[in-house]
Scaffold this motif. Structure first.
Motif, PDB file in Angstrom:
ATOM      1  N   GLN A  34      37.277  39.909  32.462  1.00  0.00           N
ATOM      2  CA  GLN A  34      37.923  38.711  32.975  1.00  0.00           C
ATOM      3  C   GLN A  34      39.187  38.329  32.194  1.00  0.00           C
ATOM      4  O   GLN A  34      39.942  37.463  32.632  1.00  0.00           O
ATOM      5  CB  GLN A  34      36.931  37.544  32.966  1.00  0.00           C
ATOM      6  CG  GLN A  34      35.730  37.752  33.881  1.00  0.00           C
ATOM      7  CD  GLN A  34      36.157  38.015  35.327  1.00  0.00           C
ATOM      8  OE1 GLN A  34      36.859  37.212  35.926  1.00  0.00           O
ATOM      9  NE2 GLN A  34      35.736  39.146  35.879  1.00  0.00           N
ATOM     10  N   GLU A  35      39.436  39.000  31.053  1.00  0.00           N
ATOM     11  CA  GLU A  35      40.661  38.729  30.297  1.00  0.00           C
ATOM     12  C   GLU A  35      41.890  39.344  30.965  1.00  0.00           C
ATOM     13  O   GLU A  35      43.017  38.929  30.700  1.00  0.00           O
ATOM     14  CB  GLU A  35      40.544  39.298  28.879  1.00  0.00           C
ATOM     15  CG  GLU A  35      39.390  38.733  28.056  1.00  0.00           C
ATOM     16  CD  GLU A  35      39.182  39.515  26.773  1.00  0.00           C
ATOM     17  OE1 GLU A  35      39.701  40.662  26.677  1.00  0.00           O
ATOM     18  OE2 GLU A  35      38.522  38.995  25.875  1.00  0.00           O
ATOM     19  N   THR A  68      34.293  38.847  39.383  1.00  0.00           N
ATOM     20  CA  THR A  68      33.293  38.528  38.361  1.00  0.00           C
ATOM     21  C   THR A  68      32.137  39.526  38.379  1.00  0.00           C
ATOM     22  O   THR A  68      31.387  39.627  37.411  1.00  0.00           O
ATOM     23  CB  THR A  68      32.735  37.104  38.536  1.00  0.00           C
ATOM     24  OG1 THR A  68      32.022  37.014  39.774  1.00  0.00           O
ATOM     25  CG2 THR A  68      33.857  36.076  38.537  1.00  0.00           C
ATOM     26  N   ILE A  69      32.001  40.254  39.477  1.00  0.00           N
ATOM     27  CA  ILE A  69      30.957  41.270  39.612  1.00  0.00           C
ATOM     28  C   ILE A  69      31.555  42.672  39.563  1.00  0.00           C
ATOM     29  O   ILE A  69      31.069  43.555  38.862  1.00  0.00           O
ATOM     30  CB  ILE A  69      30.186  41.089  40.934  1.00  0.00           C
ATOM     31  CG1 ILE A  69      29.533  39.701  40.978  1.00  0.00           C
ATOM     32  CG2 ILE A  69      29.130  42.184  41.108  1.00  0.00           C
ATOM     33  CD1 ILE A  69      28.931  39.355  42.335  1.00  0.00           C
ATOM     34  N   TYR A  70      32.640  42.871  40.288  1.00  0.00           N
ATOM     35  CA  TYR A  70      33.183  44.217  40.522  1.00  0.00           C
ATOM     36  C   TYR A  70      33.720  44.874  39.259  1.00  0.00           C
ATOM     37  O   TYR A  70      33.515  46.074  39.047  1.00  0.00           O
ATOM     38  CB  TYR A  70      34.279  44.142  41.581  1.00  0.00           C
ATOM     39  CG  TYR A  70      34.833  45.484  42.005  1.00  0.00           C
ATOM     40  CD1 TYR A  70      34.047  46.400  42.706  1.00  0.00           C
ATOM     41  CD2 TYR A  70      36.155  45.827  41.721  1.00  0.00           C
ATOM     42  CE1 TYR A  70      34.565  47.616  43.121  1.00  0.00           C
ATOM     43  CE2 TYR A  70      36.683  47.040  42.133  1.00  0.00           C
ATOM     44  CZ  TYR A  70      35.880  47.929  42.825  1.00  0.00           C
ATOM     45  OH  TYR A  70      36.401  49.143  43.231  1.00  0.00           O
ATOM     46  N   LEU A  71      34.416  44.133  38.408  1.00  0.00           N
ATOM     47  CA  LEU A  71      34.958  44.744  37.194  1.00  0.00           C
ATOM     48  C   LEU A  71      33.844  45.225  36.276  1.00  0.00           C
ATOM     49  O   LEU A  71      33.934  46.309  35.677  1.00  0.00           O
ATOM     50  CB  LEU A  71      35.882  43.762  36.472  1.00  0.00           C
ATOM     51  CG  LEU A  71      37.165  43.388  37.227  1.00  0.00           C
ATOM     52  CD1 LEU A  71      37.952  42.333  36.449  1.00  0.00           C
ATOM     53  CD2 LEU A  71      38.038  44.614  37.497  1.00  0.00           C
ATOM     54  N   LYS A  80      42.731  30.264  36.422  1.00  0.00           N
ATOM     55  CA  LYS A  80      43.097  31.571  35.875  1.00  0.00           C
ATOM     56  C   LYS A  80      44.541  31.897  36.217  1.00  0.00           C
ATOM     57  O   LYS A  80      45.035  31.533  37.286  1.00  0.00           O
ATOM     58  CB  LYS A  80      42.171  32.659  36.421  1.00  0.00           C
ATOM     59  CG  LYS A  80      40.717  32.503  35.996  1.00  0.00           C
ATOM     60  CD  LYS A  80      39.881  33.674  36.435  1.00  0.00           C
ATOM     61  CE  LYS A  80      38.445  33.547  35.945  1.00  0.00           C
ATOM     62  NZ  LYS A  80      37.639  34.742  36.309  1.00  0.00           N
ATOM     63  N   VAL A  81      45.184  32.615  35.306  1.00  0.00           N
ATOM     64  CA  VAL A  81      46.568  33.036  35.499  1.00  0.00           C
ATOM     65  C   VAL A  81      46.669  34.524  35.184  1.00  0.00           C
ATOM     66  O   VAL A  81      46.120  35.005  34.184  1.00  0.00           O
ATOM     67  CB  VAL A  81      47.525  32.255  34.575  1.00  0.00           C
ATOM     68  CG1 VAL A  81      48.960  32.767  34.731  1.00  0.00           C
ATOM     69  CG2 VAL A  81      47.459  30.766  34.867  1.00  0.00           C
ATOM     70  N   GLY A  82      47.360  35.256  36.048  1.00  0.00           N
ATOM     71  CA  GLY A  82      47.624  36.667  35.806  1.00  0.00           C
ATOM     72  C   GLY A  82      49.057  36.993  36.168  1.00  0.00           C
ATOM     73  O   GLY A  82      49.696  36.271  36.937  1.00  0.00           O
TER      74      GLY A  82
END
Length: 334
Positions: free
Chosen positions: A37-38, A152-155, A281-283
């Motif tokens: 999630q990071e 939140t699940i897939y990674l 969240k920011v990406g």
């Protein structure tokens, strides 16, 4: 003797490459200073759609290949992938249905403005519309069924699958490609926006995206509108993603003003009271002005580097096709 590959970056591109190589009996190590999630992938809305990436003549075929891979994964309840109707809208004029979308069964949506729009319901009821009836919001749209990826699940699913196949993930900051040990025959650069510094690629441009994670809404579809202000509402298993922004910026700090604007616009479109915000969240989408970079280069010591970055806002949408192309290139050099 098994071939050895090092992958720089543990976002969706790096993890997918890791799975593709490790499951074909390569010894693979992923080096990354951010995981799960990071990463920018952890902040992604992660609905399949060819968005904010070039060139179109490559992006669309890659997208369609990945569509099929994700559709297969949707059969696995542990993957975090599901198939959901996406409704793409415009606020003014008409939005043409792309040929690739027609081939996936896209259909026009009759927009019926109504002052008595059906509101989205809280968990425990269901939001259904036979025709789209949000109040005077959109002028035209189309719908198609696409993969929705719950990051939140897939990674974690990808990381676990990678490790099960024998891969390892090491926490490390790589500032130069040739820092990677010579034990690795092939180096795969999946550094995303980090490739700008890693390989001095001035074509990379950070497209900042901010989302608000809100409490679960029982929406029956994903709602997207690319007109300004950009908005999308994506229902997930345990929450809902409200977005978003797309501006050229390196700032990864959440903006309270952006959060207020995002939640306000999504709530207005959905005709609901603003739901509680669980997280923000920011990406930085790694948009590359000259297009996705997927190519082989050589180091001075004779080793192979395969670049796989610049996917813009379509990292998940291009992930499997690009990973398979990377492996095909690697197989010619091993």
């Amino acid at each position: 003797m098994r071939n050895c590959a090092a992958i720089i970056g543990a976002g969706v591109s790096g993890l997918t490459c890791g799975v593709v190589f490790a499951e074909r009996e390569w010894d693979v190590t992923i080096f990354a200073d951010e995981t799960g999630q990071e990463t920018t992938s952890g902040a992604a809305a992660a609905v399949w759609f060819p968005y904010d990436a070039e060139p179109v003549d490559k992006v669309i075929p890659w997208s369609l290949i990945t569509y099929e891979r994700l559709r297969e994964l949707a059969r696995d309840s542990q993957s975090g992938v599901s198939m959901l109707e996406l409704r793409q809208f415009t606020r003014t004029g008409e939005i043409p249905i792309p040929d690739w979308a027609k081939n996936l069964g896209a259909r026009a949506i009759p927009v019926v403005p109504s002052e008595n729009a059906s509101p989205a319901r809280t968990e425990g009821s269901r939001y259904e519309t036979s025709s789209f009836d949000f109040p005077f919001t959109f002028s035209n749209g189309f719908a198609l069924t696409v993969p929705l990826i719950d990051t939140t699940i897939y990674l974690d699913y990808l990381a676990n699958r990678f490790r099960t196949a024998g891969g390892t993930i090491q926490s490390a900051h790589i500032s130069k490609v040739d820092e990677i040990s010579r034990d690795f025959d092939v180096i795969i650069n999946c550094a995303g926006i980090g490739a700008r510094a890693l390989v001095r690629d001035s074509d990379l441009e950070p497209h900042r995206g901010q989302v608000a994670i809100v409490s679960k809404l029982d929406l029956a579809q994903a709602i997207v509108c690319d007109d300004a202000p950009l908005m999308y509402a994506l229902p997930r298993a345990h929450d809902c993603v409200f977005g978003g922004t797309n501006s050229i910026s390196e700032n990864r700090e959440p903006s309270s003003a952006d959060t207020i604007a995002i939640v306000s616009e999504c709530s207005r479109v959905l005709a609901i009271d603003p739901p509680p915000v669980i997280a923000v969240k920011v990406g930085l989408r790694p948009f590359r002005k000259s297009g996705v970079r997927l190519e082989r280069k050589g180091l001075s010591d004779g080793r192979t580097v395969i670049h796989n970055y610049g996917h813009g806002g379509a990292g998940f949408t291009l992930s499997w096709a690009c990973a398979e192309e990377v492996r095909a290139i690697a197989s010619l050099t091993s």
